[in-house]
Structures are given as structure tokens and as C-alpha cells.
Design a protein around this motif. Structure first.
Motif, mmCIF file in Angstrom:
data_model
loop_
_atom_site.group_PDB
_atom_site.id
_atom_site.type_symbol
_atom_site.label_atom_id
_atom_site.label_comp_id
_atom_site.label_asym_id
_atom_site.label_seq_id
_atom_site.Cartn_x
_atom_site.Cartn_y
_atom_site.Cartn_z
ATOM 1 N N CYS A 281 0.840 -1.200 0.000
ATOM 2 C CA CYS A 281 0.000 0.000 0.000
ATOM 3 C C CYS A 281 0.874 1.249 0.000
ATOM 4 C CB CYS A 281 -0.916 -0.004 1.224
ATOM 5 S SG CYS A 281 -1.912 1.498 1.393
ATOM 6 N N PRO A 282 0.749 2.115 -1.005
ATOM 7 C CA PRO A 282 1.602 3.303 -1.078
ATOM 8 C C PRO A 282 1.147 4.442 -0.183
ATOM 9 C CG PRO A 282 0.163 3.242 -2.980
ATOM 10 C CD PRO A 282 -0.108 1.981 -2.201
ATOM 11 N N GLY A 283 -0.020 4.278 0.449
ATOM 12 C CA GLY A 283 -0.515 5.337 1.332
ATOM 13 C C GLY A 283 -0.900 6.598 0.588
ATOM 14 N N CYS A 284 -1.220 6.470 -0.703
ATOM 15 C CA CYS A 284 -1.513 7.655 -1.514
ATOM 16 C C CYS A 284 -2.851 8.294 -1.146
ATOM 17 C CB CYS A 284 -1.505 7.289 -2.994
ATOM 18 S SG CYS A 284 -2.732 6.043 -3.450
ATOM 19 N N GLY A 285 -3.804 7.471 -0.678
ATOM 20 C CA GLY A 285 -5.098 8.013 -0.276
ATOM 21 C C GLY A 285 -6.131 8.072 -1.387
ATOM 22 N N LEU A 286 -5.860 7.486 -2.558
ATOM 23 C CA LEU A 286 -6.866 7.478 -3.622
ATOM 24 C C LEU A 286 -8.140 6.770 -3.167
ATOM 25 C CD1 LEU A 286 -4.768 6.737 -6.844
ATOM 26 C CD2 LEU A 286 -5.962 8.844 -6.277
ATOM 27 N N CYS A 287 -7.995 5.798 -2.282
ATOM 28 C CA CYS A 287 -9.157 5.054 -1.804
ATOM 29 C C CYS A 287 -10.043 5.902 -0.896
ATOM 30 C CB CYS A 287 -8.713 3.795 -1.068
ATOM 31 S SG CYS A 287 -7.579 4.088 0.312
ATOM 32 N N ASP A 302 -11.708 4.977 8.051
ATOM 33 C CA ASP A 302 -12.119 3.580 7.954
ATOM 34 C C ASP A 302 -11.850 3.035 6.561
ATOM 35 O OD1 ASP A 302 -13.126 3.404 10.611
ATOM 36 O OD2 ASP A 302 -14.919 4.483 9.973
ATOM 37 N N THR A 303 -11.072 3.759 5.768
ATOM 38 C CA THR A 303 -10.761 3.345 4.403
ATOM 39 C C THR A 303 -9.571 2.379 4.392
ATOM 40 O OG1 THR A 303 -9.544 5.418 4.219
ATOM 41 C CG2 THR A 303 -11.739 5.356 3.257
ATOM 42 N N THR A 304 -9.300 1.805 3.240
ATOM 43 C CA THR A 304 -8.291 0.748 3.134
ATOM 44 C C THR A 304 -6.903 1.208 3.540
ATOM 45 O OG1 THR A 304 -9.538 -0.360 1.379
ATOM 46 C CG2 THR A 304 -7.203 -0.872 1.532
ATOM 47 N N VAL A 305 -6.540 2.425 3.201
ATOM 48 C CA VAL A 305 -5.196 2.898 3.533
ATOM 49 C C VAL A 305 -4.979 2.906 5.042
ATOM 50 C CG1 VAL A 305 -5.899 5.341 3.502
ATOM 51 C CG2 VAL A 305 -3.503 4.735 3.141
ATOM 52 N N TYR A 306 -6.023 3.236 5.799
ATOM 53 C CA TYR A 306 -5.900 3.236 7.256
ATOM 54 C C TYR A 306 -6.000 1.825 7.826
ATOM 55 C CZ TYR A 306 -6.016 8.305 7.214
ATOM 56 O OH TYR A 306 -5.701 9.631 7.001
ATOM 57 N N LEU A 307 -6.763 0.942 7.161
ATOM 58 C CA LEU A 307 -6.791 -0.456 7.584
ATOM 59 C C LEU A 307 -5.392 -1.052 7.479
ATOM 60 C CD1 LEU A 307 -8.218 -3.156 8.298
ATOM 61 C CD2 LEU A 307 -8.560 -3.487 5.850
ATOM 62 N N ASN A 308 -4.719 -0.806 6.358
ATOM 63 C CA ASN A 308 -3.376 -1.353 6.175
ATOM 64 C C ASN A 308 -2.414 -0.818 7.224
ATOM 65 O OD1 ASN A 308 -4.191 -2.800 3.912
ATOM 66 N ND2 ASN A 308 -3.712 -1.139 2.502
ATOM 67 N N ARG A 309 -2.571 0.441 7.570
ATOM 68 C CA ARG A 309 -1.712 1.030 8.602
ATOM 69 C C ARG A 309 -1.942 0.345 9.946
ATOM 70 N NH1 ARG A 309 -1.668 7.479 9.462
ATOM 71 N NH2 ARG A 309 -0.844 7.326 7.335
ATOM 72 N N GLN A 310 -3.208 0.081 10.291
ATOM 73 C CA GLN A 310 -3.521 -0.557 11.568
ATOM 74 C C GLN A 310 -3.060 -2.013 11.597
ATOM 75 O OE1 GLN A 310 -4.352 1.357 13.951
ATOM 76 N NE2 GLN A 310 -4.693 3.099 12.576
#
Length: 620
Positions: A281-287, A302-310
Motif C-alpha cells: 500500500c503506497p498510502g496515496c489516499g486514492l481510496c 475507515d478506508t483501506t489505507v488506514y486499515l493497512n496502517r492498523q
């Protein structure tokens, strides 16, 4: 002074060398762990794919286009695409040309090979021989300028992301910021360091020009050493931080691409392919902009980028909260430039937990009880062949049963076309298994799949017709039905219309088609429903359609979202659909039809209603 350059070593290279060795060892160990975490069958498939010429070629092509050129970002926003490709491809070319230069003009490198291509401009003195490589001087300056232009755009993006087609971006963590600022510092410091030495080591239009300026007030070459130290330190910091920041996606994506091309799917919630996706995940935030839940500010994290971070932080409470709330519409997966499967990751997270809701069909007795509700099972030999010897088994699905008009109109169309059919679930029966899968109850879902497979294979049918996109995707992806065509009613209707089995009279009604998540993003069915609607009236498009269609908000994928919050999502999706002022909204999903119908200011219909109203029997 030239003798200092030709000694071949200076202590300033240590930060870079230490950082590079650290990140290489870390990535090597991580890659081995991910591969060993794969199931044995997937691991075998992966290694075989690495030596299969066709897959090898695809791996090389995808790594070049996706990791270096960022073609998916170019398609989305050209400025965003240029920003990423200029940095990635430019840096790659600097490394490549630097190594070529060292091979051309240096022999017996030994341990110097670790740092020489990176700091060659410090250690080399311009001679008649190196001047023959003036093209290399130009290329090095050219690609450095390309990278610097990308860095400049990245700085602008931090302030004005809307220019790049992004309303919102991810809030970076502390280590993300350290990685970001060290990355931004690397190339200006490289320019500064190489410009200081350009009159000795050689350079081109960029470094030579700056050198003329520097020599006016910094005539002592000893002043250049701090710049080389700073350049090396910036590289070292970036490498040391990389594994613990979003920039880990750079090396991990290189592994993810061959894993994906080998056909491997997520099995374990935190290991193997799932782990590779999380770290890619590049953490770009497009999601964030893509997620339909983002219409409510409280759902942004609650989007995917934050799920991956958690997941990377092992924050179990937040992982559960984010996974349960998701609609599983798949839009984050559709827009992700790396291909991180946000919906599948959430299902995998759910699979490691237990939920206290039913029914669950978790044992054979409950399966037998459900089977007894299905009268078709008792007498499955009553399917009559059509005039084309086609045997159609119609599975309406649970949601279609709640919107009986879809089933009625589908039956009407089949009868107009002279199709002989039989219901699999006319009087109730087994679920397709999707609710169990969404809840992560994989064993129970497998039992349902097994029982349904037995029923279908014993039916004598060669076509399984579905009205529900959810059921359609499940039967396509989770069932093995050799000799049986699995088809959605939009695809089947198109076949009937263009084969002449039914005749359609075109009217003046203006329709807009809503691409259901499971039918469009899930199964890639976009054109068939549009072809049918275009035959019945005027088709206009939504502001966002096809793979970027906005979820209706009624998805059963979310386990925690209430109707109050879903209403805002539905109204947002309706605003998107009505941008071209259609007379009627058409969809091909019973859940979407029901959800939109609650709040729409104009009629909402299933495609079966449109076709039945505008058609008459064709040839028999």
C-alpha cells in the motif's frame, strides 16, 4: 586535489552503505518470510510461474509499467502520473546510467561497487577518456532534472492536492514524514554535491551551470564535502526508515506483482499474499475519495489505507472496527494503483473472528433442513429442453425473492423468448453462501457451496441463470460447475435481443444505468446491460460509472452501518446518477433497486422491467 578524488574512498559514504545494506537484508528476509507463509500449493505455483516464459514476460512488463511508469495513475490524472513516474523512473535511470558509467571507466571495483555508482562524481576526475562519455553526463543531468521536477510537484501536492484530482489525502505518520522529507532532500542535495565537483569530475547543462555560480564565491573545493555528507545521510535515513513507513511499498510491490500474476489469492488474514498487499500500500489516499463511506467525515479513517496502517501496527480493535464497517463494494480495489484488494483483506480479517448471528448452516442437519425447503431438489428431472436444446436453471437468489417483480419480469422475458426453464429456488432453498463469506465464516460457506453444487450438477442443466449480481459473482468465483454456463440475466437478455429471440421497440425514455458493485467491478460486466437499454431507449451516463460507479449504500457487506448513515451514501450515489437528468434509473441488482427506490425522485427499475415492457416475442 585530483589525487583525493582518485583514492576511491571517503567516510561520507558510510551512511549510504549502512542504510543500503540494512534495507537489502530487511527486504530479503521479508520476501522469504512472505513466500514461506504461502500454502504449499501456492508456493509451488509461484515458483513455477517464475520460470514460465509467458508469466516471466508479464512480470517484467507489469513491474516496468506499474512500478516505474505508474500507468494507472496516468490514466487517472496525468499530473499525478507524471509526479510519480518522474521520481520512480528518473531515479531508476540515474542508478542504471550511473552503473553503466562506472563499468565503462572503472575496473577492479571490489568493495567500492557498493557506493561507487552513487558517488562516482566525487571520486572521478574528468579526463580525455571520460569526456568521450559526454552523452552520459547529459543523461545524468537530464534524469536528475526530471526527478527534481517530480519532487517539486510532490511538494505542491502536499498543499494543493485537488490539482492532482484528490480531494483528500492520507494523514502521514511520523515515520512517513521522516521518509518523505529525506526523499525530498536526496535529489536537491545530489544536485548541490555534483555541482560543487563539476569542474573536476565533469557534468552537463545542469551541474556545470551551477558550478560556474559556486566557483565565484566558493573557490576552495574543500567546501564541497559537507554537501556529499548531507547527500549520503539523506540516502541513509531514507533507507533506514523505509521498512517502517509507507515507502515500503516500493520494494514490496516488486514481489506482489509476480505473486498476483501467479494466480495466488488471499488465504491467511496476516500472512502470505495478504501481508504483501498490506506492505505494498503506497498510502496515496486514492481510496479515501473513492470510498462511498467517505461522504461522512467520520468514516474517512475507515478506508483501506488506514486499515493497512492498523494491520502493520497490530491494532486489533481498529482492525475489527474498520473491517466490520466496510460495505465491501470493491471500489477501493478498483482505483488502487497497486491493486491492493481492500474488500478481500477485510473478509480475511473477519475470518479470524467469530460472530454471534445466524442462521449459519454450520452443520449438516441445518443444511438438510434448508434443502427440504427446495422442492426442485426432490424432482430435478423435470427440466424440458428448449427448441435449441438449451436447459436453463434459474436461481433468483435471496434478494430477488424480496423484490419479486424482478423474478416475474425475468420469467416473462424467458417465456416470450420461448425458453424452457426451471427454478432452483422457486419455493425457497439454500443461499449462495455470500453472507457467510462476508462474515468470514469460510467453513460454513464451503458447506453451502458443496450442497448447491450437488443440486446444480444433478439438475441436468447446461445454463445457470442468475438475477442477483452477488449470487452471480459467488457462483463464478467460488463454485466449480464443469459443463455449466454461469450467466447473469443482463448478459442473457443481450443474447436474446441480438439473436432475435425477442424483439424490442425503442422509445424516447431517457435511462441511466447504475453499475452494481458485484456485477461491474466484481465481474467486469459493463457493456451488455448498456446494449440492452440502448435497444429500448436513450442511454445517458452517470458522472462516475463502470468501475468507478458509486455504491448504492445498501450493501450487506457492512456489519455495523445503520440506515441513518447509509442514507447519505445513497443520496450521494443518486446525485451521481442523475447528473444527466434521466427519466428513469435502471440497475441490475435487487438490492440496489430497493435501496435507490427509498429516496429517488424518479422511477428506479431493474433491467428486466425495462426489457419486458419494451419487448415482444421474436422468432421461435
Amino acid at each position: 586535489m585530483r589525487e583525493r578524488f582518485l583514492t576511491g574512498y571517503n567516510d561520507f559514504v558510510l551512511p549510504f552503505v549502512c542504510g543500503m545494506l540494512f534495507v537489502l537484508i530487511y527486504c530479503l528476509v521479508g520476501m522469504i518470510r512472505i513466500i514461506m507463509q504461502l500454502p504449499a500449493q501456492d508456493r509451488k505455483r509461484f515458483f513455477i510461474s517464475l520460470v514460465t516464459p509467458k508469466t516471466m514476460a508479464k512480470n517484467i512488463k507489469d513491474i516496468f509499467l506499474k512500478c516505474l511508469i505508474h500507468v494507472d495513475l496516468w490514466k487517472r490524472n496525468k499530473l499525478l502520473g507524471y509526479m510519480h513516474s518522474s521520481i520512480a523512473f528518473g531515479w531508476f535511470m540515474l542508478i542504471l546510467v550511473g552503473h553503466i558509467e562506472v563499468l565503462l571507466y572503472t575496473s577492479n571495483l571490489g568493495a567500492k561497487a557498493l557506493y561507487y555508482p552513487i558517488f562516482f562524481r566525487y571520486f572521478v576526475a574528468e579526463t580525455e577518456s571520460t569526456m568521450k562519455g559526454s552523452l552520459i553526463f547529459f543523461l545524468m543531468d537530464f534524469f536528475l532534472l526530471i526527478v527534481l521536477s517530480g519532487i517539486a510537484l510532490a511538494m505542491i501536492k502536499r498543499i494543493r492536492s485537488r490539482i492532482f484530482g484528490m480531494r483528500r489525502t492520507t494523514n502521514p505518520s511520523f515515520l512517513d514524514l521522516v521518509g518523505l522529507y529525506s526523499l525530498w532532500a536526496i535529489f536537491p542535495l545530489r544536485l548541490l554535491a555534483e555541482s560543487f565537483t563539476a569542474d573536476i569530475s565533469g557534468g552537463s547543462f545542469l551541474t556545470k551551470s551551477l558550478n560556474y555560480v559556486f566557483t565565484e564565491f566558493l573557490s576552495n573545493h574543500a567546501n564541497m564535502l559537507p554537501a556529499w555528507w548531507a547527500y549520503s545521510c539523506a540516502l541513509g535515513v531514507f533507507f533506514f526508515v523505509l521498512p517502517f513507513s509507507r515507502y515500503m511499498h516500493i520494494p514490496t510491490e516488486i514481489l506482489l506483482i509476480p505473486l498476483r500474476n501467479a494466480g495466488i489469492r488471499i488465504v491467511n488474514a496476516r500472512k502470505g499474499l495478504a501481508k504483501a498487499q498490506v506492505y505494498s500500500c503506497p498510502g496515496c489516499g486514492l481510496c479515501i475519495d473513492a470510498c462511498p463511506m467517505g461522504v461522512l467525515k467520520g468514516n474517512i479513517k475507515d478506508t483501506t489505507v488506514y486499515l493497512n496502517r492498523q494491520i502493520r501496527r497490530n491494532n486489533e480493535a481498529r482492525i475489527e472496527e474498520i473491517s466490520d464497517k466496510c460495505l465491501l463494494c470493491g471500489k477501493c480495489t478498483a482505483v488502487c494503483p497497486v491493486g491492493v484488494e481492500g474488500d478481500r483483506l477485510r473478509i480475511a480479517q473477519r475470518s479470524v473472528r467469530k460472530y454471534n448471528f445466524g442462521p449459519d448452516y454450520s452443520n449438516i442437519d441445518s443444511l438438510k433442513e434448508a434443502e427440504n425447503c427446495n422442492k426442485f431438489v426432490i424432482n430435478s428431472n423435470n427440466i424440458v429442453s428448449s427448441s435449441d436444446n438449451e436447459k436453463v436453471l434459474y436461481f433468483a437468489g435471496c434478494m430477488t425473492a424480496l423484490t419479486p417483480v424482478i423474478r416475474e419480469k425475468t420469467v416473462s422475458i424467458l417465456e416470450k423468448a420461448g425458453i424452457e426453464y426451471e427454478f432452483m429456488d422457486k419455493d425457497g432453498g439454500l443461499c449462495c453462501g455470500r453472507p457467510m463469506l462476508m462474515a468470514g465464516r469460510l467453513e460454513q460457506a464451503a458447506q453451502l457451496v458443496e450442497k448447491n453444487t450437488e443440486i446444480i450438477m444433478n439438475s441436468g442443466a447446461d445454463t445457470l441463470l442468475l438475477s442477483c449480481p452477488i449470487c452471480y459473482r459467488i457462483f463464478r468465483e467460488n463454485y466449480s460447475l464443469p459443463g455449466i454456463e454461469v450467466i447473469h440475466h443482463t448478459e442473457y437478455f443481450e443474447r436474446l435481443v441480438f439473436s432475435g429471440r425477442i424483439r424490442v421497440s425503442k422509445g424516447n425514455t431517457k435511462y441511466v444505468f447504475h453499475d452494481p458493485c458485484e456485477l461491474g467491478r466484481g465481474c467486469g460486466v459493463y457493456e451488455q446491460p448498456r446494449n440492452v437499454i440502448s435497444a429500448a431507449g436513450e442511454l445517458v451516463e452517470a458522472a462516475r460509472n463502470r468501475k468507478e460507479s458509486i455504491c448504492c449504500g445498501g450493501s450487506l457487506g457492512s456489519l455495523t452501518l445503520g440506515f441513518d448513515k447509509r442514507k447519505a451514501m445513497t443520496e450521494n450515489a443518486l446525485a451521481n446518477l442523475t447528473a444527466a437528468s434521466p427519466d428513469r434509473i435502471v440497475t441490475a441488482c435487487p438490492l440496489c433497486m430497493s435501496t435507490f427506490g427509498r429516496y429517488s425522485d424518479r422511477p428506479v427499475e431493474d433491467i428486466a422491467q425495462v426489457l419486458d415492457r419494451c419487448s415482444v416475442p421474436g422468432r421461435l
